[in-house]
Enzyme design. Structure first.
Site, PDB file in Angstrom:
ATOM      1  N   ARG A   1      -1.093   3.703  -2.376  1.00  0.00           N
ATOM      2  CA  ARG A   1      -1.145   5.095  -1.944  1.00  0.00           C
ATOM      3  C   ARG A   1      -2.275   5.362  -0.943  1.00  0.00           C
ATOM      4  O   ARG A   1      -2.903   6.421  -0.954  1.00  0.00           O
ATOM      5  CB  ARG A   1      -1.269   6.038  -3.154  1.00  0.00           C
ATOM      6  CG  ARG A   1      -0.124   5.946  -4.124  1.00  0.00           C
ATOM      7  CD  ARG A   1       1.201   6.345  -3.493  1.00  0.00           C
ATOM      8  NE  ARG A   1       2.291   6.152  -4.429  1.00  0.00           N
ATOM      9  CZ  ARG A   1       3.048   5.047  -4.504  1.00  0.00           C
ATOM     10  NH1 ARG A   1       2.817   4.045  -3.658  1.00  0.00           N
ATOM     11  NH2 ARG A   1       4.024   4.934  -5.375  1.00  0.00           N
TER      12      ARG A   1
ATOM     13  N   SER B   1       3.734  14.159  -7.151  1.00  0.00           N
ATOM     14  CA  SER B   1       2.795  13.587  -8.118  1.00  0.00           C
ATOM     15  C   SER B   1       1.373  14.035  -7.794  1.00  0.00           C
ATOM     16  O   SER B   1       0.907  13.892  -6.665  1.00  0.00           O
ATOM     17  CB  SER B   1       2.869  12.063  -8.105  1.00  0.00           C
ATOM     18  OG  SER B   1       4.127  11.616  -8.553  1.00  0.00           O
TER      19      SER B   1
ATOM     20  N   GLU C   1      -3.778  12.182  -6.104  1.00  0.00           N
ATOM     21  CA  GLU C   1      -2.844  11.662  -5.110  1.00  0.00           C
ATOM     22  C   GLU C   1      -2.561  12.729  -4.058  1.00  0.00           C
ATOM     23  O   GLU C   1      -2.392  12.428  -2.884  1.00  0.00           O
ATOM     24  CB  GLU C   1      -1.535  11.226  -5.774  1.00  0.00           C
ATOM     25  CG  GLU C   1      -0.538  10.614  -4.809  1.00  0.00           C
ATOM     26  CD  GLU C   1       0.627   9.922  -5.492  1.00  0.00           C
ATOM     27  OE1 GLU C   1       1.740   9.962  -4.942  1.00  0.00           O
ATOM     28  OE2 GLU C   1       0.425   9.342  -6.572  1.00  0.00           O
TER      29      GLU C   1
END
Length: 323
Positions: free
Chosen positions: A178, A227, A297
């Site tokens: 990520r 998320s 995130e």
């Protein structure tokens, strides 16, 4: 609140794209929160973007945002220039030889998965399960169901902060979970993906299965940012949140979803302050319960209004920019 007008000079008359002072960013983020951009710029095309960045003084902050899906912009807004690429100038799709696809970075991820399926190119079905656009996917190495962006992208095209058009390889991006470590300040304009041969109907069936799974397990029709926290090594964020008793937990109109408790929701009229306070409260309680520190995130950026700061874990340092 609003920002003072940026005085950039006569060269802006040669810019072909749209320049809008104090554009409210709550209008284009999925959470529907956030203050204004001091100057909002949508370039007409890659050359227009390069011209603008080449002439823009180096001391002016530049922030690039995509479709606004994985983004929390604070109530005080963003100073400097905010760039958002339009589908008209950066929404092209081109099928190449050897099961490759060149796409513009303003395209939604799901549109890329569909274009690949129609061309009989497999390997990009995972994008049908990711909200947002290709520019954001390239920046944060978006992925799901076992595949990440870094597994399929082979080359990228970008405009640097100095206005130079450059070509990059997968290796230039320094991809991690990520996260990417490409050229700082570069604006991605297109990318080439490598797929594998497949049957269009079989690919579309797999995409349909992903979509149905998302709809059954995630609050995708709500005002959300996807998320909220990255999965710690060996753990699932949603399970840590659930174990801490935080499924459905609320701060004002900000709530951790009942359906998938790693999703934050704006249930009505939440502010960015409500949402970030909710996130830091969850981090605090999860740490107290499990000893594990969740990492965001969702990208958070912008200014806090005076007296409305949010501290890390509610008692640590005040965030001052993008994280």
């Amino acid at each position: 609140m609003s920002f003072p007008e940026l005085k950039l000079g006569d060269w802006t008359q040669k810019v072909r794209g749209n320049l809008v002072p104090n554009q409210l960013l709550s209008e284009i983020t999925w959470f529907r929160v956030g203050g204004p951009a001091q100057l909002f710029f949508q370039p007409a095309d890659e050359e227009d973007l390069a011209f603008f960045l080449k002439n823009l003084p180096e001391d002016i902050r530049v922030t690039t945002i995509g479709l606004g899906s994985n983004l929390l912009i604070r109530d005080g807004g963003l100073d400097g220039v905010v760039i958002r690429l339009s589908a008209r100038g950066f929404g092209n799709v081109e099928v190449l030889d050897r099961h490759r696809l060149r796409v513009g970075t303003a395209l939604p991820d799901a549109r890329v998965a569909t274009a690949a399926a129609n061309a009989g190119i497999d390997g990009l079905t995972f994008y049908s399960g990711i909200p947002g656009g290709i520019g954001g996917a390239l920046y944060m190495n978006a992925g799901c169901y076992g595949t990440e962006t870094r597994d399929r992208v082979v080359e990228l095209r970008a405009v640097t902060r100095q206005g130079e058009i450059v070509n990059l390889t997968n290796g230039d991006m320094g991809y991690l979970y990520r996260k990417s470590n490409g050229p700082r300040g570069a604006v991605f304009t297109s990318a080439v993906y490598q797929g594998v041969p497949g049957e269009p109907e079989a690919i579309k069936a797999a995409m349909k299965e992903i979509t149905e799974r998302r709809e059954a397990t995630q609050p995708i029709r709500s005002k959300t940012g996807g998320s909220t926290f990255k999965n710690p090594d060996g753990h699932s964020s949603w399970r840590l949140i659930d174990d801490a008793g935080l499924r459905g937990f609320k701060v004002g109109d900000a709530q951790m979803s009942e359906l998938h408790c790693n999703f934050m929701l704006n249930t009505d009229a939440a502010s960015a302050h409500d949402l970030e306070t909710l996130g830091e409260t969850v981090r605090n309680k999860v740490r107290a319960k499990s000893g594990i520190e969740l990492r965001w995130e969702i990208r958070r950026m912008g200014h806090f209004p005076p007296g409305r700061e949010v501290r890390e874990f509610l008692d640590g340092d005040v965030f001052t920019g993008a994280v």
